[in-house]
Design a protein around this motif. Structure first.
Motif: not given
Length: 256
Positions: A72-77, A92-98
């Protein structure tokens, strides 16, 4: 009279067509509900990769159970306003870097007093995680009478394209994933709150259109019956009058 008849017949045909269309819509809706019910209860499949992104669509993919692994890129939620069974608050919409790109994940709901990430730090893992949930399509624009305001960081819908652009996310999937109810450390965010509900009033609409068609058809036939029935009566009366006049003339001729 002919013009009125054509207009009347056209209106009846239109009402019948609307009723048939609603019957067809009902069949489509029942099929959709059945497909979604089957999807949400199947085993999770890998989240679609970049090669499949252009073809992702509502009919074939929405509400499909998927799984993805990454960090998770929590700083970009992004916090998106929401009203749930838990009350008002935020998604809470958080980017997941796969390994193949970025997938936005709606991790779940937090109340207003948990808006600050520091208040739910225990639920923000730094290590790689595996997320399971339902694939959802983007919700562009905003909510009812409220438009997303990226510059003011005010969000009313999960607009994937706009959120990705605002957070500087390159190569992001054109959909997001609603996380399931797997508990997060500390209790927040609360996942598994996806509402799956489809309005299905098509049968009522179909019956309404068919009833209107029947009423209009009945009124038209009654009008035609009166019009042509009246003409028939007038003709009969005229013929009887002619017969009476002929009888009178014959009687006068015989008397003279």
């Amino acid at each position: 009279m002919i013009t009125i008849g054509v207009v009347w017949a056209t209106c009846v045909a239109v009402l019948l067509a609307l009723g048939i269309w609603q019957v067809e819509r009902r069949a489509w809706k029942l099929d959709l509900i059945d497909r979604v019910e089957r999807r949400v209860h199947t085993e999770a499949v890998p989240v679609p990769g970049p090669a499949s992104w252009p073809g992702t669509n509502r009919s074939d993919d929405e509400y499909r159970r998927v799984a993805a692994s990454g960090r998770f890129l929590h700083d970009r939620e992004t916090l998106v306003q929401a009203v749930t069974v838990e009350g008002p608050g935020y998604w809470v919409v958080t980017p997941l870097q796969t390994a193949e790109g970025v997938v936005l994940v709606n991790r779940g709901f937090v109340p207003a007093d948990r808006r600050d990430p520091e208040s739910r730090k225990a639920g923000n893992p730094a290590d790689e995680v595996r997320v399971t949930g339902l694939l959802r399509l983007s919700e562009p624009g905003g909510g009812f009478l409220r438009h997303n305001d990226p510059s003011g960081n005010r969000w009313y819908s999960r607009d994937v394209v706009a959120i990705a652009a605002a957070r500087g996310l390159a190569h992001a999937a054109p959909f997001f994933v609603d996380a399931d109810a797997t508990p997060n450390p500390g209790g927040f965010p609360v996942g598994g709150l996806t509402v799956i509900s489809f309005a299905n009033n098509h049968l009522v609409y179909a019956l309404t259109w068919f009833t209107l068609a029947l009423m209009l058809a009945g009124a038209g036939l009654q009008r035609l019956r009166r019009a042509y029935g009246g003409l028939g009566s007038s003709a009969a009366q005229g013929l009887e009058w002619d017969h009476r006049q002929a009888d009178i003339r014959r009687h006068e001729a015989s008397a003279s």
